[in-house]
Design an enzyme around this catalytic site. Structure first.
Site, PDB file in Angstrom:
ATOM      1  NE  ARG A   1      -2.236  -2.983   3.178  1.00  0.00           N
ATOM      2  CZ  ARG A   1      -3.523  -3.257   3.309  1.00  0.00           C
ATOM      3  NH1 ARG A   1      -4.404  -2.291   3.355  1.00  0.00           N
ATOM      4  NH2 ARG A   1      -3.926  -4.505   3.434  1.00  0.00           N
TER       5      ARG A   1
ATOM      6  CG  ASP B   1      -4.653   2.574   5.886  1.00  0.00           C
ATOM      7  OD1 ASP B   1      -4.862   3.790   5.878  1.00  0.00           O
ATOM      8  OD2 ASP B   1      -5.458   1.750   6.356  1.00  0.00           O
ATOM      9  CG  ASN B   2      -7.969   1.389   3.425  1.00  0.00           C
ATOM     10  OD1 ASN B   2      -7.320   0.466   3.926  1.00  0.00           O
ATOM     11  ND2 ASN B   2      -8.926   2.012   4.077  1.00  0.00           N
TER      12      ASN B   2
HETATM   13  P1  AMP Z   1      -9.449  -0.726   7.762  1.00  0.00           P
HETATM   14  O1  AMP Z   1     -10.285   0.404   8.216  1.00  0.00           O
HETATM   15  O2  AMP Z   1     -10.176  -2.035   7.620  1.00  0.00           O
HETATM   16  O3  AMP Z   1      -8.646  -0.409   6.557  1.00  0.00           O
HETATM   17  O4  AMP Z   1      -8.423  -1.008   8.952  1.00  0.00           O
HETATM   18  C1  AMP Z   1      -7.566  -0.033   9.468  1.00  0.00           C
HETATM   19  C2  AMP Z   1      -6.613  -0.665  10.449  1.00  0.00           C
HETATM   20  O5  AMP Z   1      -7.312  -1.181  11.583  1.00  0.00           O
HETATM   21  C3  AMP Z   1      -5.795  -1.824   9.896  1.00  0.00           C
HETATM   22  O6  AMP Z   1      -4.524  -1.767  10.491  1.00  0.00           O
HETATM   23  C4  AMP Z   1      -6.571  -3.022  10.380  1.00  0.00           C
HETATM   24  O7  AMP Z   1      -5.765  -4.160  10.453  1.00  0.00           O
HETATM   25  C5  AMP Z   1      -7.023  -2.557  11.751  1.00  0.00           C
HETATM   26  N1  AMP Z   1      -8.235  -3.248  12.216  1.00  0.00           N
HETATM   27  C6  AMP Z   1      -9.489  -3.104  11.737  1.00  0.00           C
HETATM   28  N2  AMP Z   1     -10.346  -3.901  12.412  1.00  0.00           N
HETATM   29  C7  AMP Z   1      -9.617  -4.570  13.325  1.00  0.00           C
HETATM   30  C8  AMP Z   1      -9.917  -5.552  14.337  1.00  0.00           C
HETATM   31  N3  AMP Z   1     -11.159  -5.992  14.535  1.00  0.00           N
HETATM   32  N4  AMP Z   1      -8.891  -6.011  15.080  1.00  0.00           N
HETATM   33  C9  AMP Z   1      -7.659  -5.573  14.895  1.00  0.00           C
HETATM   34  N5  AMP Z   1      -7.296  -4.666  13.985  1.00  0.00           N
HETATM   35  C10 AMP Z   1      -8.256  -4.163  13.204  1.00  0.00           C
HETATM   36 MG    MG Z   2      -7.324  -1.052   5.456  1.00  0.00          MG
END
Ligand code: AMP
Ligand code: MG
Length: 518
Positions: A214, A283-284
């Site tokens: 990313r 990061d996305n």
């Molecule tokens: P995202 O919003 O899905 O792109 O996630 C953003 C960050 O939060 C990334 O580092 C994910 O790995 C982390 N993350 C999201 N949900 C969880 C969860 N339930 N447990 C641990 N890490 C999470």
């Molecule tokens: Mg993400």
């Protein structure tokens, strides 16, 4: 992040796993499933320096069950899933049993979330490894929702069923729309509940990506005390995704330019089908140019450039029309990480990077207008085309006309009997468009074919998606999601079986908000 923080994270790994920290060289003690289905692992990312990841296994789940399985994708990967029993498939895609050749790791990355820099990393995902298809293509095999990692922060490392089904459905729909995207191989339920606002069924998604590198991975590398980190990552990415750049005069500047081009093309494709990602944090954003990390994403119904679905996007930062600007902002963060590689003289590096970033709007606009011409059946270019397109969009916005339905209506030989298509403004526009079509040599029927191939009849409309997800997640009824999946798999066909899926939501059916469900 500094190297010291990386070390601290490794210490946390010890806290979670005691002295049994999986080592990347250790022989994994796994429950065995048949290995003979065609796996061909070659884990190049796990050969990078250790600060790029933490080696660890998925945390096993108590009662895995297959919810969704993508046989066609498995086949295209060269995997003979049908050779496995249902139980073996469930164990495999839950991460309870790992095929030989996997080297499970959680990848480290950082990112700007809603404009703020944060240390992130795979907090609930494990990269099992890179599988090589019989054609020699390399794909990441990742489990999402696979348990805690050193990067979980306060999260439980798990995922709820509905958001994983949403990612499965929308990513497969995007693929069918010819939009670069990660793909979904399977969803298994875990037999555990995850606690969000309420307890929800837990699930794990198997995600296939050309890689999970990313913009945030570069931000992480640039923050390392070890200055070689960024060069190591950039060289790795060039080799993996842009091998033609190896011999370029300035490979790193060329890398920046290629990523800019791919992202500009990608975002143009999103806008052309009315897609709103919802969480365009750095990061996305994938370096390979694929759509990644489907959270509170949705397709727009009525045309409104200010459309926001995400419940967490209070400022509308990631609204429909803002996506190109956001992409450019994210790419500027990417460019910053490459500065020391672009030129040893800082001012020169900065000037070159700025020039590259400033090229984004033009590249984007060119891609967008090219796509819009196809949507209107235009083979040639006229300077007035922009005006023609904008007039139509303004009319659609004024009348809250459905974006997908309007374009598909234009692509049918006779316009549907709807009052809005008789409104004088529309009739005026339509006459100008017809005149424009007459000024090109191509036949009307070629124009219609072009339009039919570029204006989807079926998109995963949000009200349909929500309905299908709640049937599956709340009642264990997968019939709606399977039907919807079948409908979106052929978005450009005029299939009478799926007429219902073409209809915009009635006022009572509108869904205005989507939730990440993390
Ligand atoms: P995202 O919003 O899905 O792109 O996630 C953003 C960050 O939060 C990334 O580092 C994910 O790995 C982390 N993350 C999201 N949900 C969880 C969860 N339930 N447990 C641990 N890490 C999470
Ligand atoms: Mg993400």
């Amino acid at each position: 992040m500094s190297h010291a923080t990386g070390f601290l994270q490794y210490r946390r790994l010890q806290e979670i796993y005691g002295s049994n920290i999986p080592n990347k060289n250790m022989k994994l003690n796994t429950q065995q499933v048949s290995n003979s289905i065609g796996w061909q692992f070659d884990n190049s990312y796990a050969r990078l320096p250790e600060y790029f990841y933490a080696p660890l296994r998925p945390v096993p789940v108590p009662a895995p069950h297959v919810a969704m399985l993508n046989y066609a994708l498995a086949e295209s990967l060269g995997l003979d899933i049908r050779a496995l029993s249902t139980n073996e498939i469930a164990l495999l895609f839950a991460g309870n049993a790992l095929p030989d050749g996997t080297q499970p790791i959680a990848q480290a990355y950082a990112g700007h979330q809603f404009g703020h820099f944060t240390m992130l990393g795979d907090g609930r995902a494990i990269l099992l490894g890179e599988h090589l298809t019989p054609a020699g293509e390399r794909f990441d095999i990742q489990l999402k929702g696979s348990g805690q990692t050193p990067f979980s922060r306060r999260g439980d490392g798990r995922a709820a069923l509905a958001p994983m089904l949403r990612e499965y459905l929308i990513s497969e729909a995007m693929h069918a729309l010819n939009i670069p995207t990660t793909r979904s191989l399977a969803v298994v339920t875990t037999g555990e509940q995850v606690v969000r606002e309420t307890p929800l069924p837990g699930a794990i998604l198997t995600r296939i990506a050309s890689s999970h590198i990313r913009v945030g991975t570069f931000e992480y590398a640039a923050g390392q005390v070890n200055v070689a980190a960024i060069r190591t990552l950039a060289d790795y990415v060039i080799q993996r995704h842009y091998p033609a750049l190896t011999d370029a005069d300035n490979p790193y500047l060329s890398l920046l330019n290629r990523v800019i081009e791919r992202q500009a093309a990608l975002i143009a494709k999103w806008l052309l089908v009315g897609f709103i990602h919802g969480v365009m944090n750095t990061d996305n954003m994938s370096i390979s140019g694929e759509t990644i990390d489907y959270g509170p994403c949705a397709f727009m119904d009525a045309y409104d450039p200010n459309t926001v679905f995400s419940s967490i996007d209070h400022q509308g930062r990631y609204r429909y029309s803002h996506q190109p600007l956001t992409a450019q902002w994210n790419l500027a963060r990417f460019a910053e990480t490459l500065l020391p590689l672009i030129d040893p003289v800082q001012e020169k590096a900065l000037a070159l990077a700025e020039e590259a970033i400033h090229s984004f709007p033009k590249i984007y606009q060119t891609q967008w207008i090219m796509g819009m011409r196809k949507k209107l059946g235009l083979f040639t270019e006229e300077t007035e085309d922009t005006k023609l397109i904008e007039t139509l969009l303004t009319w659609m916005q004024m009348h809250r006309a459905d974006y997908t339905h309007t374009f598909r209506a234009l692509a049918s030989k006779t316009l549907p009997e709807e009052a809005r298509f008789h409104d004088t403004e529309f009739v005026g526009w339509h006459t100008r468009w017809q005149a424009r079509l007459s000024r090109q040599a191509e036949s009307r029927s070629s124009s219609f074919s072009l339009m039919q191939a570029n204006n989807p009849a079926i998109i995963p409309r949000n009200h349909r998606v929500e309905e299908a997800l709640s049937a599956a997640s709340e009642h264990g009824d997968y019939s709606l999601i399977q039907q919807l999946l079948a409908a979106v798999a052929n978005p450009y066909a005029d299939n009478p079986e799926y007429t219902d899926y073409r209809t915009p939501p009635a006022p009572s059916e509108h869904v205005y908000q989507t939730f990440c469900g993390t």
